[in-house]
Design a protein around this motif. Structure first.
Motif, PDB file in Angstrom:
ATOM      1  N   GLY A 115      26.716  -1.059  83.817  1.00 19.46           N
ATOM      2  CA  GLY A 115      27.814  -1.077  82.850  1.00 19.46           C
ATOM      3  C   GLY A 115      28.613   0.203  82.784  1.00 19.46           C
ATOM      4  N   GLU A 116      28.224   1.233  83.543  1.00 20.86           N
ATOM      5  CA  GLU A 116      28.960   2.493  83.556  1.00 20.86           C
ATOM      6  C   GLU A 116      29.669   2.667  84.898  1.00 20.86           C
ATOM      7  N   GLU A 117      30.777   3.357  84.887  1.00 22.44           N
ATOM      8  CA  GLU A 117      31.548   3.566  86.104  1.00 22.44           C
ATOM      9  C   GLU A 117      30.816   4.519  87.042  1.00 22.44           C
ATOM     10  N   VAL A 118      30.611   4.063  88.266  1.00 22.49           N
ATOM     11  CA  VAL A 118      29.959   4.881  89.282  1.00 22.49           C
ATOM     12  C   VAL A 118      31.028   5.396  90.237  1.00 22.49           C
ATOM     13  N   ILE A 119      30.982   6.681  90.545  1.00 27.29           N
ATOM     14  CA  ILE A 119      31.961   7.296  91.441  1.00 27.29           C
ATOM     15  C   ILE A 119      31.326   7.491  92.811  1.00 27.29           C
ATOM     16  N   PHE A 120      32.027   7.059  93.852  1.00 21.07           N
ATOM     17  CA  PHE A 120      31.586   7.207  95.237  1.00 21.07           C
ATOM     18  C   PHE A 120      32.526   8.177  95.946  1.00 21.07           C
ATOM     19  N   ASN A 121      31.987   9.300  96.405  1.00 25.63           N
ATOM     20  CA  ASN A 121      32.782  10.319  97.091  1.00 25.63           C
ATOM     21  C   ASN A 121      32.513  10.281  98.593  1.00 25.63           C
ATOM     22  N   SER A 122      33.582  10.101  99.375  1.00 31.98           N
ATOM     23  CA  SER A 122      33.457  10.061 100.830  1.00 31.98           C
ATOM     24  C   SER A 122      33.511  11.473 101.406  1.00 31.98           C
ATOM     25  N   PHE A 123      32.613  11.723 102.364  1.00 30.09           N
ATOM     26  CA  PHE A 123      32.623  12.977 103.120  1.00 30.09           C
ATOM     27  C   PHE A 123      32.790  12.668 104.603  1.00 30.09           C
ATOM     28  N   SER A 124      33.689  11.738 104.892  1.00 28.96           N
ATOM     29  CA  SER A 124      33.919  11.277 106.257  1.00 28.96           C
ATOM     30  C   SER A 124      34.966  12.137 106.958  1.00 28.96           C
ATOM     31  N   SER A 125      34.896  12.153 108.293  1.00 27.08           N
ATOM     32  CA  SER A 125      35.852  12.931 109.086  1.00 27.08           C
ATOM     33  C   SER A 125      35.941  12.343 110.488  1.00 27.08           C
ATOM     34  N   VAL A 126      36.996  12.758 111.225  1.00 29.64           N
ATOM     35  CA  VAL A 126      37.199  12.309 112.602  1.00 29.64           C
ATOM     36  C   VAL A 126      37.502  13.525 113.472  1.00 29.64           C
ATOM     37  N   PRO A 127      36.674  13.829 114.469  1.00 32.68           N
ATOM     38  CA  PRO A 127      37.001  14.932 115.378  1.00 32.68           C
ATOM     39  C   PRO A 127      38.303  14.648 116.131  1.00 32.68           C
ATOM     40  N   ASN A 128      39.177  15.616 116.146  1.00 29.68           N
ATOM     41  CA  ASN A 128      40.447  15.516 116.881  1.00 29.68           C
ATOM     42  C   ASN A 128      41.300  14.321 116.433  1.00 29.68           C
ATOM     43  N   ASN A 130      42.617  11.730 112.652  1.00 26.72           N
ATOM     44  CA  ASN A 130      42.792  11.578 111.213  1.00 26.72           C
ATOM     45  C   ASN A 130      42.262  10.218 110.767  1.00 26.72           C
ATOM     46  N   ILE A 131      41.842  10.147 109.505  1.00 28.70           N
ATOM     47  CA  ILE A 131      41.381   8.887 108.935  1.00 28.70           C
ATOM     48  C   ILE A 131      42.585   8.094 108.444  1.00 28.70           C
ATOM     49  N   ALA A 132      42.651   6.839 108.861  1.00 27.78           N
ATOM     50  CA  ALA A 132      43.775   5.980 108.488  1.00 27.78           C
ATOM     51  C   ALA A 132      43.449   5.091 107.300  1.00 27.78           C
ATOM     52  N   SER A 133      42.197   4.650 107.178  1.00 32.31           N
ATOM     53  CA  SER A 133      41.873   3.740 106.071  1.00 32.31           C
ATOM     54  C   SER A 133      40.383   3.750 105.763  1.00 32.31           C
ATOM     55  N   TYR A 134      40.085   3.352 104.511  1.00 35.55           N
ATOM     56  CA  TYR A 134      38.717   3.233 104.013  1.00 35.55           C
ATOM     57  C   TYR A 134      38.511   1.823 103.475  1.00 35.55           C
ATOM     58  N   ILE A 135      37.334   1.273 103.715  1.00 37.00           N
ATOM     59  CA  ILE A 135      36.984  -0.018 103.125  1.00 37.00           C
ATOM     60  C   ILE A 135      35.574   0.092 102.553  1.00 37.00           C
ATOM     61  N   TRP A 136      35.492   0.040 101.216  1.00 38.44           N
ATOM     62  CA  TRP A 136      34.211   0.040 100.525  1.00 38.44           C
ATOM     63  C   TRP A 136      33.810  -1.391 100.218  1.00 38.44           C
ATOM     64  N   SER A 137      32.531  -1.693 100.371  1.00 34.57           N
ATOM     65  CA  SER A 137      32.009  -2.998  99.993  1.00 34.57           C
ATOM     66  C   SER A 137      30.801  -2.792  99.085  1.00 34.57           C
ATOM     67  N   PHE A 138      30.843  -3.431  97.898  1.00 34.31           N
ATOM     68  CA  PHE A 138      29.753  -3.327  96.928  1.00 34.31           C
ATOM     69  C   PHE A 138      28.982  -4.642  96.835  1.00 34.31           C
ATOM     70  N   GLY A 139      28.759  -5.269  97.969  1.00 37.08           N
ATOM     71  CA  GLY A 139      28.066  -6.557  97.989  1.00 37.08           C
ATOM     72  C   GLY A 139      28.925  -7.639  97.376  1.00 37.08           C
ATOM     73  N   ASN A 145      39.638   0.149  98.560  1.00 38.39           N
ATOM     74  CA  ASN A 145      40.264   0.769  99.721  1.00 38.39           C
ATOM     75  C   ASN A 145      40.632   2.231  99.468  1.00 38.39           C
ATOM     76  N   SER A 146      40.093   2.807  98.410  1.00 37.77           N
ATOM     77  CA  SER A 146      40.386   4.200  98.088  1.00 37.77           C
ATOM     78  C   SER A 146      39.487   5.138  98.885  1.00 37.77           C
ATOM     79  N   ARG A 147      39.932   6.371  99.029  1.00 40.17           N
ATOM     80  CA  ARG A 147      39.087   7.366  99.709  1.00 40.17           C
ATOM     81  C   ARG A 147      37.827   7.598  98.898  1.00 40.17           C
TER      82      ARG A 147
END
Length: 210
Positions: A115-128, A130-139, A145-147
């Motif tokens: 019942g409380e808001e959970v925050i998910f922080n991405s620490f993703s990267s791409v060598p050489n 850039n990241i174009a998109s994110y897709i989170w799935s919570f079952g 689609n946020s970072r």
């Protein structure tokens, strides 16, 4: 043909000079593990190409006109193509090909409560790249689609959270983690409903039996 001029004999012979192959090939670059594609474009004037050989500079070769090769990792790799004509003339050409890196994907979460808001922080990267998109799935509880995503779980239990990250080259990286949303503690107690002024009242905690 021979001739006698002033007592000297001259011999003339014809020599066929064959053209050297013009070596070239096309490269289609892809992501790690997919394999880059190489297409032979070599030609030779007044003759034909009878054989070719790709050398991937790692002990592996290919004699196919169109072939795919999976390199170890990502980055720049030199590929050499050698072409041979029907007259036995040969030439070679080296071109540098690139393998695009897959994203490195990782994330962390804040406190986990039903019942409380959970925050998910991405620490993703791409060598050489850039990241174009994110897709989170919570079952079964939704996606984002946020970072850095925010999600409120409506029930307790164990959930598979997946984060898929796509680079600007179309390469994909995935990270999956199991998170546990604990059951909320119950708050219940009993006491006498009737008491007189000055009486001591006993209050008893009632544990959750579910």
């Amino acid at each position: 043909v021979s001739s006698d001029l002033g007592g000297e004999s001259n011999i003339i012979k014809e020599v066929n000079v064959h053209d050297i192959p013009v070596v070239d090939f096309m490269i289609e670059s892809y992501c790690e593990g997919d394999g880059n594609i190489f297409t032979n474009l070599s030609s030779v004037t007044n003759s034909s190409i009878t054989s070719i050989r790709y050398d991937f500079n790692n002990g592996l070769i290919s004699a196919d006109s169109i072939c795919s090769h999976i390199f170890d990792g990502y980055g720049l790799f030199d590929v050499t193509l050698e072409a041979n004509s029907s007259e036995g003339c040969n030439a070679s050409k080296t071109i540098t090909t690139e393998v695009f890196a897959d994203p490195f994907v990782d994330f962390v979460t804040s406190s986990l409560c039903k019942g409380e808001e959970v925050i998910f922080n991405s620490f993703s990267s791409v060598p050489n790249g850039n990241i174009a998109s994110y897709i989170w799935s919570f079952g079964m509880e939704g996606n984002s689609n946020s970072r850095d995503a925010k999600h409120t779980f409506l029930s307790d239990g164990v959930f598979n959270v997946n984060l898929s990250v796509y680079s600007d080259k179309g390469c994909e990286g995935i990270s999956s983690k199991k998170i546990t949303i604990p059951k909320l503690p119950s708050a219940n107690f009993t006491m006498l409903s009737n008491a007189c002024l000055g009486d001591e009242i006993k209050i008893s905690y009632m544990p959750d039996v579910n």
